[in-house]
Design a protein around this motif. Sequence first.
Motif, PDB file in Angstrom:
ATOM      1  N   LYS A   5      -2.096   4.913   2.997  1.00  0.00           N
ATOM      2  CA  LYS A   5      -1.973   4.711   4.434  1.00  0.00           C
ATOM      3  C   LYS A   5      -2.370   5.971   5.182  1.00  0.00           C
ATOM      4  CE  LYS A   5      -0.889   3.006   8.362  1.00  0.00           C
ATOM      5  NZ  LYS A   5      -1.756   2.034   9.001  1.00  0.00           N
ATOM      6  N   LEU A   6      -1.953   7.118   4.691  1.00  0.00           N
ATOM      7  CA  LEU A   6      -2.264   8.364   5.373  1.00  0.00           C
ATOM      8  C   LEU A   6      -3.750   8.669   5.319  1.00  0.00           C
ATOM      9  CD1 LEU A   6       0.776  10.396   4.140  1.00  0.00           C
ATOM     10  CD2 LEU A   6       0.284   9.783   6.500  1.00  0.00           C
ATOM     11  N   VAL A  56       8.646  -0.462  12.812  1.00  0.00           N
ATOM     12  CA  VAL A  56       7.305   0.120  12.887  1.00  0.00           C
ATOM     13  C   VAL A  56       6.537  -0.223  11.621  1.00  0.00           C
ATOM     14  CG1 VAL A  56       5.983   2.223  13.283  1.00  0.00           C
ATOM     15  CG2 VAL A  56       8.336   2.050  14.165  1.00  0.00           C
ATOM     16  N   ASP A  57       5.390  -0.890  11.763  1.00  0.00           N
ATOM     17  CA  ASP A  57       4.541  -1.181  10.606  1.00  0.00           C
ATOM     18  C   ASP A  57       3.939   0.101  10.062  1.00  0.00           C
ATOM     19  OD1 ASP A  57       4.062  -3.601   9.224  1.00  0.00           O
ATOM     20  OD2 ASP A  57       3.366  -4.539  11.089  1.00  0.00           O
ATOM     21  N   TRP A  58       4.079   0.310   8.737  1.00  0.00           N
ATOM     22  CA  TRP A  58       3.506   1.473   8.079  1.00  0.00           C
ATOM     23  C   TRP A  58       2.689   0.978   6.881  1.00  0.00           C
ATOM     24  CZ3 TRP A  58       2.265   5.991   9.540  1.00  0.00           C
ATOM     25  CH2 TRP A  58       1.966   7.004   8.617  1.00  0.00           C
ATOM     26  N   MET A  69       0.852  -1.194   0.000  1.00  0.00           N
ATOM     27  CA  MET A  69       0.000   0.000   0.000  1.00  0.00           C
ATOM     28  C   MET A  69       0.884   1.238   0.000  1.00  0.00           C
ATOM     29  SD  MET A  69      -2.947   1.176   2.686  1.00  0.00           S
ATOM     30  CE  MET A  69      -4.130   0.080   1.928  1.00  0.00           C
ATOM     31  N   SER A  70       0.502   2.246  -0.782  1.00  0.00           N
ATOM     32  CA  SER A  70       1.290   3.475  -0.843  1.00  0.00           C
ATOM     33  C   SER A  70       1.169   4.252   0.451  1.00  0.00           C
ATOM     34  CB  SER A  70       0.804   4.358  -2.006  1.00  0.00           C
ATOM     35  OG  SER A  70      -0.443   4.926  -1.691  1.00  0.00           O
ATOM     36  N   VAL A  71       2.141   5.141   0.673  1.00  0.00           N
ATOM     37  CA  VAL A  71       2.074   6.008   1.847  1.00  0.00           C
ATOM     38  C   VAL A  71       0.804   6.835   1.825  1.00  0.00           C
ATOM     39  CG1 VAL A  71       3.025   8.180   2.675  1.00  0.00           C
ATOM     40  CG2 VAL A  71       4.453   6.196   2.555  1.00  0.00           C
ATOM     41  N   ASP A 116       9.783  -8.789   3.549  1.00  0.00           N
ATOM     42  CA  ASP A 116       9.179  -9.924   4.259  1.00  0.00           C
ATOM     43  C   ASP A 116       7.700  -9.657   4.556  1.00  0.00           C
ATOM     44  OD1 ASP A 116       9.119 -12.449   5.359  1.00  0.00           O
ATOM     45  OD2 ASP A 116       9.948 -11.853   7.296  1.00  0.00           O
ATOM     46  N   GLY A 117       7.016  -9.057   3.579  1.00  0.00           N
ATOM     47  CA  GLY A 117       5.583  -8.841   3.694  1.00  0.00           C
ATOM     48  C   GLY A 117       5.154  -7.590   4.420  1.00  0.00           C
ATOM     49  N   HIS A 118       6.102  -6.780   4.880  1.00  0.00           N
ATOM     50  CA  HIS A 118       5.752  -5.602   5.669  1.00  0.00           C
ATOM     51  C   HIS A 118       6.422  -4.352   5.107  1.00  0.00           C
ATOM     52  CE1 HIS A 118       3.849  -7.528   9.283  1.00  0.00           C
ATOM     53  NE2 HIS A 118       4.462  -8.566   8.757  1.00  0.00           N
ATOM     54  N   GLN A 119       5.665  -3.260   5.084  1.00  0.00           N
ATOM     55  CA  GLN A 119       6.218  -1.946   4.783  1.00  0.00           C
ATOM     56  C   GLN A 119       6.580  -1.298   6.114  1.00  0.00           C
ATOM     57  OE1 GLN A 119       4.909   0.960   1.419  1.00  0.00           O
ATOM     58  NE2 GLN A 119       3.558   1.354   3.135  1.00  0.00           N
ATOM     59  N   LEU A 120       7.868  -1.042   6.319  1.00  0.00           N
ATOM     60  CA  LEU A 120       8.371  -0.706   7.651  1.00  0.00           C
ATOM     61  C   LEU A 120       9.142   0.606   7.671  1.00  0.00           C
ATOM     62  CD1 LEU A 120       9.742  -4.239   8.602  1.00  0.00           C
ATOM     63  CD2 LEU A 120       7.669  -3.178   9.502  1.00  0.00           C
ATOM     64  N   VAL A 121       9.030   1.281   8.805  1.00  0.00           N
ATOM     65  CA  VAL A 121       9.910   2.402   9.141  1.00  0.00           C
ATOM     66  C   VAL A 121      10.768   1.938  10.308  1.00  0.00           C
ATOM     67  CG1 VAL A 121      10.034   4.773   9.994  1.00  0.00           C
ATOM     68  CG2 VAL A 121       8.232   4.120   8.377  1.00  0.00           C
TER      69      VAL A 121
END
Length: 398
Positions: A6-7, A153-155, A1-3, A126-131
């Motif tokens: 998400k926002l 941090v999941d984002w 998913m794009s930022v 690994d399946g997660h968009q992370l910060v």
Amino acid sequence: MSVRKKLLTAAAAGVTVAATLFTATTASAAAAPTTLPAGQFTLTADYHRFDALNSALAGILGTAPVHTVMDNANHDRTGITDSLGLAGYVGGFKFDAGDNGDCANYPQGITTSRDAVGTANSGNYDGHQLVVVSWYTKDGCDGAQSRSRITLVDWDATYPNKYRKVLLVEPTGTAAAPSFKDIPIHAGGVSWYGDYLYVADTGRGMRVFDMRKILKTNTGGTADQIGRQSATTYYAHNYAYVLPQIGTVTAGTTSGTSLAWSSISLDRVSRSIVMTEYTCQSGCTSYPNRAPRAVRFPFAAGATTFAASTTATQALQLPWYKLNGVASHNGRWWFNSSGSKQLYYWTPSAGAHTYAWVSAGESISYWKDETEPDLLWSLQEGVGHRNVFAVEQAGYDG
């Protein structure tokens, strides 16, 4: 998913998103970086320093992939409620109340899974968009630095708004009786490239970690216990996961003045890491009193690692001071000064521009997006105002 998606999801949930107008101040021609001989700065890399110890530790403790760590994320991130007053502000998060108000732990560096893997698969690792944010820990609010950690941090709206802390450790002992110890560094910058996490070590260069080698540890010990307690019991200040160092990237110079590795950032376009120094114009006792530098070091061809020996490809002397953040992308540079609360932008052709920035600003990470505006991610370290935020980079490029 794009930022952006998400926002929008976060905004629908009631997260405050604030933006104000700004005024850009063009720096004078004199206040611009000058070129230094890049050949006087080198790196020596060793990715196998702890191989035997790490193999032994993994055999005893077992490893946890990133998705397992995030499945067990146990802290809630929340929306930003401070009005940051930044042009192009698109949102972000802050840490839970305990971390936001903790005077013994300070967030410093920032990187993301977009650094690690680029824009493919929405920047998922690994399946997660992370910060990822690096922290240093002190012995009490006024104590000395005693250890360092990262938060994952999941984002991504697919997952809960959670994060997990992972302690950074250095392997010790022997292959027959392996252990680990704390890494008491400032961790002022962090860059994730491929599977490797590079963490700034102020006086040396960088420490290297492998995100595929997170270890599971025992909980339930006392807060000060670290390392091997018995053949099968390993404590880590009650952290459930530790990330052991795998190697070192050591800096060298013929300039006569060693680099102070205050902050780092990944440039995926030129496939390099850039660094800068926190220095003072005068009057500092804990930091150098001289002009700071910024240096670019390229990765080995076709790799996410440095060659055994690497020579810098670009070096700059900077006219700005108290720099806590640096980023570079496609020939452009950004520098964050916590001293002046300004963000400096510079290219050789366009010159320098100055923008209003946040107080207590730290590192910067460039977020590339194929369908939405590219972003600059950054954060604040101040107790009570630990905001991790993103702005559209187009508002900060002259």
